[in-house]
Design a protein around this motif. Structure first.
Motif, PDB file in Angstrom:
ATOM      1  N   UNK A 144       0.824  -1.216   0.000  1.00  0.00           N
ATOM      2  CA  UNK A 144       0.000   0.000   0.000  1.00  0.00           C
ATOM      3  C   UNK A 144       0.858   1.265   0.000  1.00  0.00           C
ATOM      4  N   UNK A 145       0.241   2.393   0.298  1.00  0.00           N
ATOM      5  CA  UNK A 145       0.931   3.675   0.170  1.00  0.00           C
ATOM      6  C   UNK A 145       2.048   3.871   1.188  1.00  0.00           C
ATOM      7  N   UNK A 146       2.149   2.987   2.183  1.00  0.00           N
ATOM      8  CA  UNK A 146       3.261   3.067   3.124  1.00  0.00           C
ATOM      9  C   UNK A 146       4.179   1.854   2.964  1.00  0.00           C
ATOM     10  N   UNK A 190     -16.020   5.349   6.758  1.00  0.00           N
ATOM     11  CA  UNK A 190     -16.305   6.735   7.128  1.00  0.00           C
ATOM     12  C   UNK A 190     -15.339   7.258   8.194  1.00  0.00           C
ATOM     13  N   UNK A 191     -14.441   6.389   8.679  1.00  0.00           N
ATOM     14  CA  UNK A 191     -13.493   6.804   9.699  1.00  0.00           C
ATOM     15  C   UNK A 191     -14.058   6.696  11.108  1.00  0.00           C
ATOM     16  N   UNK A 192     -15.188   5.977  11.257  1.00  0.00           N
ATOM     17  CA  UNK A 192     -15.825   5.884  12.571  1.00  0.00           C
ATOM     18  C   UNK A 192     -15.580   4.542  13.236  1.00  0.00           C
ATOM     19  N   UNK A 193     -14.836   3.668  12.570  1.00  0.00           N
ATOM     20  CA  UNK A 193     -14.659   2.330  13.136  1.00  0.00           C
ATOM     21  C   UNK A 193     -13.247   2.129  13.647  1.00  0.00           C
ATOM     22  N   UNK A 194     -12.612   1.130  13.090  1.00  0.00           N
ATOM     23  CA  UNK A 194     -11.255   0.777  13.470  1.00  0.00           C
ATOM     24  C   UNK A 194     -10.305   1.931  13.134  1.00  0.00           C
ATOM     25  N   UNK A 195      -9.415   2.246  14.080  1.00  0.00           N
ATOM     26  CA  UNK A 195      -8.486   3.344  13.840  1.00  0.00           C
ATOM     27  C   UNK A 195      -7.123   2.842  13.375  1.00  0.00           C
ATOM     28  N   UNK A 196      -6.416   3.614  12.555  1.00  0.00           N
ATOM     29  CA  UNK A 196      -5.088   3.219  12.124  1.00  0.00           C
ATOM     30  C   UNK A 196      -4.159   3.101  13.331  1.00  0.00           C
ATOM     31  N   UNK A 197      -3.160   2.212  13.288  1.00  0.00           N
ATOM     32  CA  UNK A 197      -2.778   1.426  12.125  1.00  0.00           C
ATOM     33  C   UNK A 197      -3.540   0.115  11.997  1.00  0.00           C
ATOM     34  N   UNK A 225     -12.911  -1.947   5.376  1.00  0.00           N
ATOM     35  CA  UNK A 225     -13.493  -0.650   5.047  1.00  0.00           C
ATOM     36  C   UNK A 225     -12.458   0.463   5.035  1.00  0.00           C
ATOM     37  N   UNK A 226     -11.582   0.482   6.066  1.00  0.00           N
ATOM     38  CA  UNK A 226     -10.580   1.551   6.093  1.00  0.00           C
ATOM     39  C   UNK A 226      -9.531   1.327   5.011  1.00  0.00           C
ATOM     40  N   UNK A 227      -9.293   0.061   4.628  1.00  0.00           N
ATOM     41  CA  UNK A 227      -8.360  -0.203   3.523  1.00  0.00           C
ATOM     42  C   UNK A 227      -8.910   0.392   2.223  1.00  0.00           C
ATOM     43  N   UNK A 228     -10.224   0.236   2.008  1.00  0.00           N
ATOM     44  CA  UNK A 228     -10.833   0.806   0.796  1.00  0.00           C
ATOM     45  C   UNK A 228     -10.708   2.325   0.841  1.00  0.00           C
ATOM     46  N   UNK A 229     -11.015   2.917   2.006  1.00  0.00           N
ATOM     47  CA  UNK A 229     -10.937   4.359   2.108  1.00  0.00           C
ATOM     48  C   UNK A 229      -9.525   4.873   1.803  1.00  0.00           C
ATOM     49  N   UNK A 230      -8.510   4.213   2.410  1.00  0.00           N
ATOM     50  CA  UNK A 230      -7.135   4.655   2.176  1.00  0.00           C
ATOM     51  C   UNK A 230      -6.719   4.425   0.733  1.00  0.00           C
ATOM     52  N   UNK A 231      -7.264   3.377   0.112  1.00  0.00           N
ATOM     53  CA  UNK A 231      -6.845   3.038  -1.242  1.00  0.00           C
ATOM     54  C   UNK A 231      -7.431   3.956  -2.299  1.00  0.00           C
ATOM     55  N   UNK A 232      -8.585   4.587  -1.996  1.00  0.00           N
ATOM     56  CA  UNK A 232      -9.278   5.393  -2.997  1.00  0.00           C
ATOM     57  C   UNK A 232      -8.370   6.505  -3.554  1.00  0.00           C
ATOM     58  N   UNK A 233      -7.520   7.082  -2.672  1.00  0.00           N
ATOM     59  CA  UNK A 233      -6.661   8.186  -3.111  1.00  0.00           C
ATOM     60  C   UNK A 233      -5.634   7.732  -4.151  1.00  0.00           C
ATOM     61  N   UNK A 234      -5.308   6.442  -4.153  1.00  0.00           N
ATOM     62  CA  UNK A 234      -4.256   5.948  -5.062  1.00  0.00           C
ATOM     63  C   UNK A 234      -4.848   5.055  -6.150  1.00  0.00           C
TER      64      UNK A 234
END
Lengths: 265, 306
Positions: free
Chosen positions: A48-50, A204-211, A216-225
């Motif tokens: 991913x992006x990191x 939506x950023x309301x669930x599991x927090x990074x890292x 769902x958060x993987x999809x959100x982070x991936x959308x930018x790339x």
């Protein structure tokens, strides 16, 4: 025969979720020279992006979705059956209040209330489970109440009452076992909707927090790339789709097998 | 009929009152102080007290509750903390785009679902039926926060046909409407199929066929009319899924509606706005369901006046 594939997918999901912690995974290993790599032999799903391995994060994410889904469905089931069972058996004002309460909860469409609750409670795995259960119990309560109402006039229940069996015992030993089949089917479909809801809240950023990882958060982070590395969005989305499809197919099979009349049309 | 309307409307008001109370309790009783959440844990005590007083949070709970209900009756939802203006006027700006999106998705879903469901019913257990039901299974399972980005990738980034996001051009509506309408189309197609199949077994259909009507006329003029009723109910119920789905879809496409407003407000910890959006969506949903119930009774004389 048709159920082999769905059950296979569900087994893989459960095994990945339960064995995840004991596998040699590095879901949070940042590797900046290797960012946004496509699939290779070493990293079957790329990075991913990191520079974190997508496959490892996918497996950790399966644990999140599995824990939340089973946790929420179990909690909602216990709560819903208790409320619906007591209201349906007791009747009277208790039942009336419960029905009104259920109506009020049903005034909030879909996961709206869970979104609001998650926003007030703050993010995190525990709060996520609380928020989704606060919405999830309603369906089970309604179904249990309807079942109990249709069963409480049966002869064996009257007999038990005539023998002065205490109400809680009648409810648990004589009524709930008969109401179990539709509840099991409902719970199966419930798993699918909780999996999607968890991923949606994390999106939506309301669930599991990074890292920590959630599909769902993987999809959100991936959308930018998305343009450079579509695999960041494709992989978790496909995993999500497969699990939901498998749960729905398994639920259909279970419903036919248990011969429950379609309660959800 | 008049009695039915009165009963339904009073039930609706009762549910709305309950919903408002639930939202009030949600904000006020859930552990975690909105003032802490808004100012952060490092805020000075004086600032906290000031904000608390400004929001009326220092009054006793019942007083706050009565003020809140009193405000609601005059459509006063308080002021946005972020924008310093009434929540109601922000909501009024954001509502039309959401209604437009919901209407477009509903139209799209119906134009897909009705032909698909009828075709599937007329070719029961054959290839076309299997394909249609396969689509339905897939459409229900695909999450909109994944479908949306995929559509953007294919149609906006690769093909360049539609804008990525926003609401500047008429074509901006296409992708969000597909994203939001797909699952609804999938659910409705299945319902139309089952509903048509059920009706096609009835005696009056056999009569229509026996008098020599073409199969098309039988389906259109006789079967669909009765098959409509359960579909109508489902549309009303599914509109709720549409409204809550709009929260995610609008966020994906930066569509300036109530749903994206809610997510923005949550991120900005603007609780009066969050509360307003939740109440507005719930009110719309309850209103639509009551309207569906009444429409159902108006269309179908067999619905009993309970």
């Amino acid at each position: 025969m048709r159920l082999i594939l769905p059950i296979g997918i569900l087994v893989v999901w459960a095994v990945a979720a339960l064995l995840g912690p004991s596998l040699p995974l590095a879901p949070n290993q940042i590797d900046l020279p290797q960012i946004l790599e496509g699939p290779t032999l070493l990293q079957p799903l790329g990075t991913d992006d990191l520079g974190r391995p997508v496959l490892d994060r996918l497996i950790v994410g399966s644990r999140t979705s599995f824990l939340v889904a089973t946790g929420v469905v179990a909690l909602s089931l216990v709560l819903g059956v208790a409320v619906g069972g007591i209201a349906g058996y007791a009747g009277g004002w208790l039942d009336m209040v419960t029905v009104r309460l259920i109506d009020v909860f049903l005034a909030f469409p879909g996961i709206l209330l869970a979104i609001a609750l998650a926003a007030v409670l703050g993010p995190g795995l525990g709060n996520l489970i609380i928020a989704l259960s606060a919405v999830g119990w309603v369906g089970f309560a309604r179904l249990t109440r309807a079942q109990i109402l249709s069963l409480r006039g049966r002869d064996h229940v009257l007999a038990a009452r005539a023998l002065a069996v205490p109400p809680h015992r009648i409810l648990i030993r004589h009524l709930l076992p008969l109401a179990a089949a539709p509840l099991v089917v409902e719970a199966t479909f419930g798993i699918a909707s909780v999996v999607v809801a968890e991923a949606g809240l994390s999106f939506l950023g309301l669930g599991i927090q990074p890292p920590a990882a959630s599909w769902g958060s993987m999809i959100r982070d991936g959308v930018a790339y998305m343009l450079v590395s579509p695999h960041l969005v494709l992989a978790p989305g496909l995993a999500l789709l497969l699990v939901v499809l498998a749960v729905n197919l398994a639920g259909d099979g279970l419903r036919d097998w248990l011969d429950v009349r379609a309660s959800r049309s | 009929m008049l009695r039915l309307v009165a009963v339904r409307l009073s039930a609706m008001l009762l549910v709305m009152l309950g919903a408002c109370t639930l939202v009030f309790l949600l904000i006020h009783l859930v552990p975690g102080d909105p003032v802490d959440a808004m100012l952060g844990e490092t805020a000075r005590a004086a600032d906290r007290a000031a904000l608390r007083a400004a929001m009326g949070l220092d009054a006793p709970l019942w007083q706050q509750y009565l003020d809140y209900l009193g405000g609601l009756t005059q459509l006063d939802l308080g002021d946005s903390l972020r924008e310093q203006r009434p929540v109601a006027s922000i909501l009024a700006e954001r509502l039309p785009p959401t209604l437009l999106l919901a209407a477009a998705s509903l139209m799209l879903a119906l134009t897909i679902a009705i032909p698909l469901g009828v075709l599937a019913a007329r070719h029961q257990h054959r290839l076309l039926d299997r394909l249609a039901m396969g689509f339905s299974l897939l459409g229900v399972a695909v999450p909109n926060f994944w479908l949306g980005p995929l559509l953007i990738l294919v149609f906006s980034l690769w093909l360049g046909w539609t804008p990525v996001s926003g609401m500047q051009q008429p074509t901006s509506l296409i992708l969000p409407a597909i994203t939001l309408g797909t699952s609804l189309a999938a659910v409705l197609a299945r319902m139309v199929r089952n509903s048509v199949l059920e009706v096609l077994g009835d005696d009056y259909i056999r009569t229509a066929r026996a008098k020599g009507l073409s199969e098309g006329a039988v389906v259109r003029r006789h079967a669909l009319r009765n098959a409509w009723l359960p579909v109508l109910t489902l549309v009303g119920l599914q509109l709720g899924a549409l409204l809550s789905g709009a929260v995610i879809t609008e966020t994906v496409f930066a569509w300036p509606g109530v749903g994206s407003l809610m997510v923005e407000a949550i991120q900005a910890r603007d609780f009066p706005v969050v509360q307003g959006t939740v109440l507005l969506i719930a009110a719309l949903y309850v209103l639509v369901n009551t309207a569906t119930d009444l429409a159902y009774a108006a269309i179908d004389p067999r619905v009993s006046l309970r």
